[in-house]
Design a protein around this motif. Structure first.
Motif, PDB file in Angstrom:
ATOM      1  N   SER A 195       0.819  -1.215   0.000  1.00 18.03           N
ATOM      2  CA  SER A 195       0.000   0.000   0.000  1.00 18.03           C
ATOM      3  C   SER A 195       0.849   1.259   0.000  1.00 18.03           C
TER       4      SER A 195
ATOM      5  N   ALA B 101       1.862   4.682  -6.508  1.00 21.60           N
ATOM      6  CA  ALA B 101       0.838   4.222  -7.441  1.00 21.60           C
ATOM      7  C   ALA B 101       1.234   4.534  -8.868  1.00 21.60           C
TER       8      ALA B 101
ATOM      9  N   LEU C 259      -7.843   8.498 -10.177  1.00 24.08           N
ATOM     10  CA  LEU C 259      -7.027   7.704  -9.277  1.00 24.08           C
ATOM     11  C   LEU C 259      -7.832   6.553  -8.687  1.00 24.08           C
ATOM     12  N   SER C 260      -7.113   5.630  -8.039  1.00 24.84           N
ATOM     13  CA  SER C 260      -7.752   4.427  -7.523  1.00 24.84           C
ATOM     14  C   SER C 260      -8.747   4.722  -6.407  1.00 24.84           C
ATOM     15  N   ASP C 261      -8.607   5.856  -5.706  1.00 26.40           N
ATOM     16  CA  ASP C 261      -9.536   6.203  -4.630  1.00 26.40           C
ATOM     17  C   ASP C 261     -10.753   6.961  -5.132  1.00 26.40           C
TER      18      ASP C 261
ATOM     19  N   ARG D  92      -2.938   9.745   1.755  1.00 24.35           N
ATOM     20  CA  ARG D  92      -2.749   9.805   0.300  1.00 24.35           C
ATOM     21  C   ARG D  92      -1.813  10.981   0.007  1.00 24.35           C
TER      22      ARG D  92
END
Length: 334
Positions: free
Chosen positions: A118, A122, A137-139, A160
């Motif tokens: 994690s 990214a 983004l992934s979020d 983040r």
């Protein structure tokens, strides 16, 4: 790739190392490998700068230091520095192997592996001059990158983190428990669910503009942080390097319309108009005549067609356009 003009200029080596780091992780890495190895071979300072960037962003791919051509020693101090740097890398590599990879080392727990995953970067996002790029983004957060931007993204378990190395970007933040932190120079912008712009140029100037929500802007140097500046929608703050942010100002509409590549100005000085439109283009429009730069103009202009924009301004001002050295210069008609 930026060429070194003065390797001892503040931040120059770090900027070059970061750009090489991004380039060598891309799909065209092999095409640039020879030039990359030549850059590394310039000396221990170049290799150390690249190694710091690689360690900072947890790069798994290792540089083949032993295969690099030997740099030309300038004096004995440089040779000792090179030997010391290589010795440190050897020690770090051995310790990492002993505790992370070697048989019989401390067993890795599944939770440790998940945490390490994690914390890995990214992605690294980069745009060419004149390019506008949108990213999800992934979020669920959305990014809009202006031309000539380099942005590094790292999502951790508790935070983040995005680092704006240079350029201009808009952040539309997905709401969740982890803080969303944008770093630029010596500052941090902390948000949870909001929309804001951040710009950071190579001269060390930073600008933060809030469109929606609330953000805290923090800056500091040598471990001394200035009090956070809380912005409200429609407010902006500017500062240089790691100095305390300047006064809070109102955001102007022309400053935040850049993602559409079309901006509208109302009685704005020509010098300010050019500052905004040149930000998104690799072909600049310049004015050498100070009096011409002070003239106020109004209108709607596109930022993706500098020649058309220069022609429109020339017609509006009764000036003429000269194409010199890859740029358009506005000059008064004689």
């Amino acid at each position: 790739m930026t060429e070194t003009k003065n390797p001892f200029q503040k931040g120059q080596l770090r900027l070059e190392a970061t750009e090489w780091f991004v380039l060598m992780r891309g799909p065209d890495a092999e095409q640039h490998r020879a030039a990359f190895e030549q850059w590394l071979a310039r000396g221990a300072l170049h290799r150390a700068a690249y190694n710091r960037v690689a360690n900072l962003y947890s790069v798994g791919k290792q540089v083949d230091w032993d295969a690099l051509p030997e740099p030309k020693p300038v004096r004995a101090t440089l040779r000792r520095t090179k030997v010391a740097a290589l010795a440190c890398l050897t020690v770090v590599g051995f310790v990492s192997w002993r505790f992370l990879l070697a048989p019989g080392s401390v067993p890795e727990k599944p939770s440790d592996r998940a945490l390490a995953s994690s914390l890995a970067p990214a992605a690294a996002y980069r745009t060419r001059a004149g390019e506008i790029r949108q990213i999800r983004l992934s979020d669920g957060s959305d990014l809009t990158l202006d031309g000539g931007t380099l942005l590094l993204v790292t999502f951790g378990a508790d935070k983040r983190t995005l680092r704006l190395e240079h350029g201009h970007a808009r952040f539309s933040v997905a709401h969740e428990n982890r803080p969303f932190v944008v770093e630029a120079g010596g500052s941090q912008v902390v948000a949870r669910g909001t929309i804001f712009d951040v710009s950071f140029d190579k001269a060390g100037a930073t600008q933060v503009q809030l469109l929606r929500g609330a953000i805290d802007v923090l800056s500091g140097i040598a471990g001394r942080s200035a009090p956070a500046v809380r912005l409200k929608p429609g407010e902006q703050v500017r500062y240089r390097d790691e100095a305390t942010p300047g006064p809070i100002l109102q955001v102007r509409e022309a400053d935040i319309a850049w993602p559409s590549q079309q901006v509208e100005f109302h009685a704005e000085k020509l010098s300010r108009v050019l500052e905004i439109v040149n930000r998104s283009s690799d072909i600049k429009i310049v004015v050498q005549d100070a009096a011409l730069g002070e003239i106020k103009v109004s209108g709607v202009f596109r930022t993706d067609d500098p020649h058309k924009h220069a022609s429109s301004l020339a017609m509006l001002l009764g000036a003429e356009v000269r194409d010199t050295d890859g740029r358009f210069e506005l000059v008064p008609k004689k």
